[in-house]
Design a protein around this motif. Structure first.
Motif, mmCIF file in Angstrom:
data_model
loop_
_atom_site.group_PDB
_atom_site.id
_atom_site.type_symbol
_atom_site.label_atom_id
_atom_site.label_comp_id
_atom_site.label_asym_id
_atom_site.label_seq_id
_atom_site.Cartn_x
_atom_site.Cartn_y
_atom_site.Cartn_z
ATOM 1 N N ASP A 151 42.938 39.150 49.870
ATOM 2 C CA ASP A 151 41.611 39.318 48.971
ATOM 3 C C ASP A 151 42.654 39.101 47.232
ATOM 4 O O ASP A 151 42.080 38.491 46.829
ATOM 5 C CB ASP A 151 40.485 39.861 48.713
ATOM 6 C CG ASP A 151 39.657 40.646 49.915
ATOM 7 O OD1 ASP A 151 39.490 39.172 50.652
ATOM 8 O OD2 ASP A 151 39.503 41.874 49.682
ATOM 9 N N ASN A 152 43.116 40.343 47.451
ATOM 10 C CA ASN A 152 44.483 40.540 46.173
ATOM 11 C C ASN A 152 45.213 39.072 46.085
ATOM 12 O O ASN A 152 45.472 38.370 44.845
ATOM 13 C CB ASN A 152 44.920 41.567 46.575
ATOM 14 C CG ASN A 152 44.537 42.913 46.106
ATOM 15 O OD1 ASN A 152 43.720 42.912 45.125
ATOM 16 N ND2 ASN A 152 45.618 44.081 46.563
ATOM 17 N N LEU A 153 45.117 38.470 46.954
ATOM 18 C CA LEU A 153 46.548 37.488 47.711
ATOM 19 C C LEU A 153 45.917 36.169 46.583
ATOM 20 O O LEU A 153 46.493 35.186 45.895
ATOM 21 C CB LEU A 153 47.368 36.433 48.545
ATOM 22 C CG LEU A 153 47.298 35.594 48.843
ATOM 23 C CD1 LEU A 153 49.116 35.509 48.089
ATOM 24 C CD2 LEU A 153 48.273 35.137 49.911
ATOM 25 N N VAL A 154 44.460 35.923 47.321
ATOM 26 C CA VAL A 154 43.651 34.578 46.801
ATOM 27 C C VAL A 154 43.421 34.899 44.666
ATOM 28 O O VAL A 154 43.844 33.557 44.417
ATOM 29 C CB VAL A 154 42.450 34.664 46.989
ATOM 30 C CG1 VAL A 154 40.984 33.524 47.006
ATOM 31 C CG2 VAL A 154 42.146 34.518 48.946
ATOM 32 N N ILE A 155 42.974 36.388 44.271
ATOM 33 C CA ILE A 155 43.168 36.050 43.382
ATOM 34 C C ILE A 155 44.424 35.809 42.447
ATOM 35 O O ILE A 155 44.455 34.950 41.738
ATOM 36 C CB ILE A 155 42.443 37.695 42.868
ATOM 37 C CG1 ILE A 155 41.511 38.291 43.400
ATOM 38 C CG2 ILE A 155 42.549 38.238 41.466
ATOM 39 C CD1 ILE A 155 41.006 38.794 43.265
ATOM 40 N N GLN A 156 45.243 36.214 43.046
ATOM 41 C CA GLN A 156 46.576 35.996 42.535
ATOM 42 C C GLN A 156 47.297 34.375 42.347
ATOM 43 O O GLN A 156 47.151 33.884 41.294
ATOM 44 C CB GLN A 156 47.959 36.555 43.266
ATOM 45 C CG GLN A 156 47.988 38.633 42.959
ATOM 46 C CD GLN A 156 48.745 39.217 43.578
ATOM 47 O OE1 GLN A 156 48.945 38.738 44.689
ATOM 48 N NE2 GLN A 156 48.825 40.253 43.114
ATOM 49 N N GLN A 157 46.601 34.257 43.538
ATOM 50 C CA GLN A 157 47.104 32.349 43.533
ATOM 51 C C GLN A 157 46.009 31.715 42.437
ATOM 52 O O GLN A 157 46.498 30.883 41.940
ATOM 53 C CB GLN A 157 46.500 32.280 44.965
ATOM 54 C CG GLN A 157 47.794 32.666 45.945
ATOM 55 C CD GLN A 157 47.300 32.133 46.959
ATOM 56 O OE1 GLN A 157 46.368 32.394 47.925
ATOM 57 N NE2 GLN A 157 48.301 31.998 48.290
#
Length: 214
Positions: A132-138
């Motif tokens: 989930d954090n990866l999606v936000i950071q991307q």
């Protein structure tokens, strides 16, 4: 039949000539000659020989001396046997330590299964949060890149602070990706670990044998 009579006569003759009913030896020399005597000459000690009683029955056999090559081969064989025995001894010690550790760590199969489930659930939650954090950071990274491109198209300068922010988020993205890879690998190793622990617990408590006999 004749051979037996000849042997008996020969032995009787030897006994009479030596004046005693003592030891009698038989050996075959390098030329194939068979010799009977109450004594073995020193030079013949290296040959295989038999000790006979007064009835011509073999009481004891003595093997010939080994050749240097045979001695070397026998020494190598004995060394290999000792090494194998040492390996077996060390393996027995290792298995005993393993048994004690397993029985000290767990009291039941259910406990192992429960611990495995708890650990895997924790790992899966970590992976889900990281994804989930990866999606936000991307998304943030894409937004910053777009804003930087818009500024360049409008002839505006992209500040170092802005560029540093882009690089920082890029580093966070790489960190999250590696984190997810590591946690997925940990899922695999955790599964293998507890499956092995369960198998060992069954082995050392006799459950494995009972299941196979049913």
């Amino acid at each position: 039949m004749r051979k037996g009579i000849v042997l008996s006569l020969l032995m009787s003759s030897l006994m009479i000539s030596t004046g005693m009913a003592g030891k009698l030896y038989k050996w075959v020399d390098e030329d194939g000659n068979v010799t009977y005597s109450d004594k073995v000459p020193p030079e013949q000690n290296k040959l295989a020989r038999e000790e006979l009683n007064d009835q011509g029955v073999v009481k004891e056999k003595t093997n010939r001396d080994l050749t240097p090559e045979e001695k070397k081969a026998k020494a190598a064989e004995l060394k290999k046997a000792r090494e194998l025995a040492e390996q077996q001894r060390l393996e027995a010690i290792r298995l005993e330590k393993e048994r004690n550790a397993i029985l000290k760590s767990y009291t039941s199969e259910d406990q192992i299964i429960r611990l495995k489930g708890e650990r895997l659930d924790s790992l899966y939650r970590n992976i889900e949060m990281a994804e989930d954090n990866l999606v936000i950071q991307q998304r943030n990274h894409e937004d910053l890149l777009k804003r930087a491109a818009d500024r360049e198209r409008n002839g505006q300068t992209v500040s170092k602070v802005f560029l540093d922010q882009i690089e920082k988020i890029k580093g966070q993205i790489e960190y999250q990706k590696q984190f997810i890879i590591d946690k997925k690998a940990e899922v695999e190793t955790t599964t293998i670990k507890y499956d092995n622990e369960l198998a060992k617990f069954k082995k050392y408590t006799g459950v494995e044998e009972n299941e196979s006999s049913e």
